[in-house]
Design a protein around this motif. Sequence first.
Motif, mmCIF file in Angstrom:
data_model
loop_
_atom_site.group_PDB
_atom_site.id
_atom_site.type_symbol
_atom_site.label_atom_id
_atom_site.label_comp_id
_atom_site.label_asym_id
_atom_site.label_seq_id
_atom_site.Cartn_x
_atom_site.Cartn_y
_atom_site.Cartn_z
ATOM 1 N N HIS A 527 0.781 -1.280 -0.172
ATOM 2 C CA HIS A 527 0.026 -0.024 0.035
ATOM 3 C C HIS A 527 1.015 1.147 -0.158
ATOM 4 N N PRO A 528 1.387 1.581 -1.302
ATOM 5 C CA PRO A 528 2.239 2.811 -1.269
ATOM 6 C C PRO A 528 2.007 4.048 -0.606
ATOM 7 N N ALA A 529 2.797 4.632 0.217
ATOM 8 C CA ALA A 529 2.757 5.664 0.951
ATOM 9 C C ALA A 529 1.852 5.511 2.157
ATOM 10 N N ARG A 530 1.072 4.456 2.489
ATOM 11 C CA ARG A 530 0.265 4.237 3.761
ATOM 12 C C ARG A 530 1.051 4.372 4.969
ATOM 13 N N LEU A 531 0.293 5.295 5.869
ATOM 14 C CA LEU A 531 0.889 5.712 7.170
ATOM 15 C C LEU A 531 -0.107 5.297 8.285
ATOM 16 N N VAL A 532 -0.094 4.416 8.944
ATOM 17 C CA VAL A 532 -1.011 3.900 10.215
ATOM 18 C C VAL A 532 -0.410 4.601 11.332
ATOM 19 N N VAL A 533 -1.311 5.391 11.767
ATOM 20 C CA VAL A 533 -1.078 6.143 13.003
ATOM 21 C C VAL A 533 -2.178 5.982 14.183
ATOM 22 N N GLU A 534 -1.705 5.898 15.606
ATOM 23 C CA GLU A 534 -2.644 5.796 16.627
ATOM 24 C C GLU A 534 -3.495 7.110 16.725
ATOM 25 N N GLY A 535 -4.641 6.992 17.195
ATOM 26 C CA GLY A 535 -5.652 8.220 17.355
ATOM 27 C C GLY A 535 -5.285 9.249 18.321
ATOM 28 N N ARG A 536 -4.236 8.957 19.061
ATOM 29 C CA ARG A 536 -3.776 9.837 20.124
ATOM 30 C C ARG A 536 -2.979 10.913 19.540
ATOM 31 N N PHE A 537 -2.403 10.862 18.069
ATOM 32 C CA PHE A 537 -1.590 11.829 17.455
ATOM 33 C C PHE A 537 -2.665 12.899 17.337
ATOM 34 N N GLY A 538 -2.114 13.904 17.339
ATOM 35 C CA GLY A 538 -2.833 15.281 17.233
ATOM 36 C C GLY A 538 -3.469 15.555 16.039
ATOM 37 N N ALA A 539 -4.385 16.303 15.783
ATOM 38 C CA ALA A 539 -4.972 16.367 14.418
ATOM 39 C C ALA A 539 -3.987 17.222 13.475
ATOM 40 N N ASP A 540 -3.302 18.108 14.146
ATOM 41 C CA ASP A 540 -2.270 19.001 13.352
ATOM 42 C C ASP A 540 -1.072 18.035 12.795
ATOM 43 N N VAL A 541 -0.830 17.041 13.515
ATOM 44 C CA VAL A 541 0.222 16.064 13.101
ATOM 45 C C VAL A 541 -0.249 15.298 11.947
ATOM 46 N N VAL A 542 -1.627 14.700 12.059
ATOM 47 C CA VAL A 542 -2.049 13.887 10.780
ATOM 48 C C VAL A 542 -2.194 14.631 9.787
ATOM 49 N N GLU A 543 -2.614 16.231 9.763
ATOM 50 C CA GLU A 543 -2.825 17.062 8.678
ATOM 51 C C GLU A 543 -1.440 17.380 8.164
ATOM 52 N N ASP A 544 -0.388 17.670 8.869
ATOM 53 C CA ASP A 544 0.748 17.954 8.336
ATOM 54 C C ASP A 544 1.433 16.703 7.517
ATOM 55 N N LEU A 545 1.187 15.651 8.065
ATOM 56 C CA LEU A 545 1.559 14.201 7.355
ATOM 57 C C LEU A 545 0.751 14.158 5.965
ATOM 58 N N ARG A 546 -0.438 14.468 6.091
ATOM 59 C CA ARG A 546 -1.277 14.377 4.591
ATOM 60 C C ARG A 546 -0.709 15.433 3.599
ATOM 61 N N ASN A 547 -0.339 16.532 4.206
ATOM 62 C CA ASN A 547 -0.081 17.684 3.407
ATOM 63 C C ASN A 547 1.507 17.207 2.681
ATOM 64 N N ARG A 548 2.203 16.276 3.416
ATOM 65 C CA ARG A 548 3.460 15.786 2.767
ATOM 66 C C ARG A 548 3.490 14.690 1.922
ATOM 67 N N GLY A 549 2.050 14.392 1.578
ATOM 68 C CA GLY A 549 1.877 13.160 0.632
ATOM 69 C C GLY A 549 1.535 11.906 1.372
ATOM 70 N N HIS A 550 1.586 11.826 2.792
ATOM 71 C CA HIS A 550 1.214 10.423 3.431
ATOM 72 C C HIS A 550 -0.160 10.048 3.206
ATOM 73 N N ASP A 551 -0.301 8.685 2.914
ATOM 74 C CA ASP A 551 -1.784 8.292 2.862
ATOM 75 C C ASP A 551 -1.986 7.800 4.470
ATOM 76 N N VAL A 552 -2.475 8.898 5.162
ATOM 77 C CA VAL A 552 -2.512 8.449 6.703
ATOM 78 C C VAL A 552 -3.915 7.881 6.980
ATOM 79 N N VAL A 553 -3.882 6.854 7.624
ATOM 80 C CA VAL A 553 -4.903 5.864 8.279
ATOM 81 C C VAL A 553 -4.844 6.173 9.855
ATOM 82 N N VAL A 554 -5.942 6.862 10.352
ATOM 83 C CA VAL A 554 -6.173 6.974 11.695
ATOM 84 C C VAL A 554 -6.425 5.633 12.418
ATOM 85 N N GLY A 555 -5.832 4.922 13.189
ATOM 86 C CA GLY A 555 -6.374 3.854 13.743
ATOM 87 C C GLY A 555 -6.990 4.212 15.286
#
Length: 590
Positions: A527-555
């Motif tokens: 799954h190219p670029a998929r990055l699975v992160v725990e839900g305890r990461f801040g919304a700003d961290v998730v948004e930043d990662l998505r802006n860098r091109g990561h396919d972020v899945v919040v678990g």
Amino acid sequence: MTPFLTRPELCGSFGAVASTHWLASGVGQAVLERGGNAFDAAVAAGFTLWVAEPHLNGPAGDAPIIVSHARTGKQHVICGQGVSPAGASIDAYHALDLDEIPGTGHLAAVVPGAFDAWCLMLRDFGTWDFADVIEYAIFYAVQGVPVMPQMVATIASVESLFRDHWPENAKTFMPDGVVPAAGTLLRRPVLAETLKRLKDAAAGATREDRIDAVRHAWYDGFVAEAIDRFCRVPMMDSSGTPHAGLLRSADLAAWRATLEDPVSLQDGRYTVLKCGPWSQGPVFLQQLALMRGFDVAGMDPCGADFLHTVTECAKLAYADREAFYGDTPDVPLATLLSASYNDARRSLVGERASLELRPGRPDGRVPEPGFLPPAQGDGRVASGVGEPTVSNMGVTKGDTCHVDVVDAEGNMVSATPSGGWLQSAPVIPELGFGLGSRAQMFSLRAGHPNMLAPRKRPRTTLTPSFALKDGKPWMAFGTPGGDQQDQWSFTFYMRMTRFGMNIQQAIEAPSFHSEHWPGSFWPHDAHPARLVVEGRFGADVVEDLRNRGHDVVVGGDWSEGRLSAIRREADGRLYAGANPRGMQGYAVAR
């Protein structure tokens, strides 16, 4: 740093045990209290895990182990990864119209490696007899263990398979004809009788002779004979067609666990030790070499810069794993871990998430044609195979266990047993357990370093970890999780050594993993670029990662990793911690 911990980092000096199940940790500590050393305790705990977590490991699984012997001051790898049958070849599987080795059933079986690994450690480093260390597992097989919710979910996911095709599994794990309820006791009477037969086989003039007699009973005696007979009976597997197996008693007789030197990398005042490239272990060291060029200590350990940098370095290391690792003598490991090679590779880490799988060209080596797999799965159901990426309830893939033990003398063990899952192999009626399914990790592409060949080790994801500090044995650690093991363990180690977290803080800090490269288990999705992160990461961290091109899945908030660890500081004090995720892992220290 984590503002709140679910439990403290434990401190002691007499001994400590940390594992993925409280029963194993309790058994290990009981052995220490009765005068056994760390090796005795680890073996007893490992045997107990067969009964406590049968959906995560079993007697016919695999067990790479790293040990540190206080008296000699040396560290060793005990290779408990069994090999493929002598009759296993690419042509043999193609003759069955198979392009991949099934993820379940007879055709996925290799020689059971865990049993001999535990016995070798007990014989060469322990002080107890086999009859003493096996007694705990016999007790729980007779009296029963409480069924955990994850085991319930696993059995429920394969209930129809058991009823329709694997009746002995239904009899063993659904003894009342239904999926057992959480909290009920699951007894294993047939397994108990098998363990008692092994105990009775422990005859001889010396402790070593008695342990060797048990090994003979397994690999040359009644266990090998039962496995041979059962493998000749076609059974359903994940291909959708019943197949007989290739494993024979002669394959077991020809194999024994071995002692090897660890692979290592110096990291400032620390030295990290891993198993060789027949495992994925060196990817931890490659990530470490790649991260040297970044100001990690200046990053937020839970921030987007840290997650992005770790992930992009992991992509490069795991691409090399895919292209070059295997049970073959010509893996260019010295180059893959060298400063010059990783200095050049580091330049590929940019501000954006990579969408490519980019192995290097160590020593001029070029990845074999057909290296890259399909970018995503084809919809096949992978129930009962592989290892999960998260510890959420309801996951049906097989997973792994881990156990760490350190005693007052400074003997240390890091072990990652796995395989022989209740959901991935039919139970052998005479023995009460099923075979492993590690052969699914082989490639059927000729020329690949991990291609199938007779009597070869599959490239395993099982990867215990060990570290020295100032040249002295310091920490045993590890986690279940398949391809994620050397991601979660790596992040844990970095948070301790770069950010000053203690064991429990580093375990409980929000974690993450990438699924960018092909999975080691059937059906080997990427799954190219998929990055699975725990839900305890801040919304700003998730948004930043998505802006860098990561396919972020919040678990889920507590879904990433099942780490445990024990460290021994220069003053002899022991510190231990275990994972709260999944509500099973515990550490004990006194």
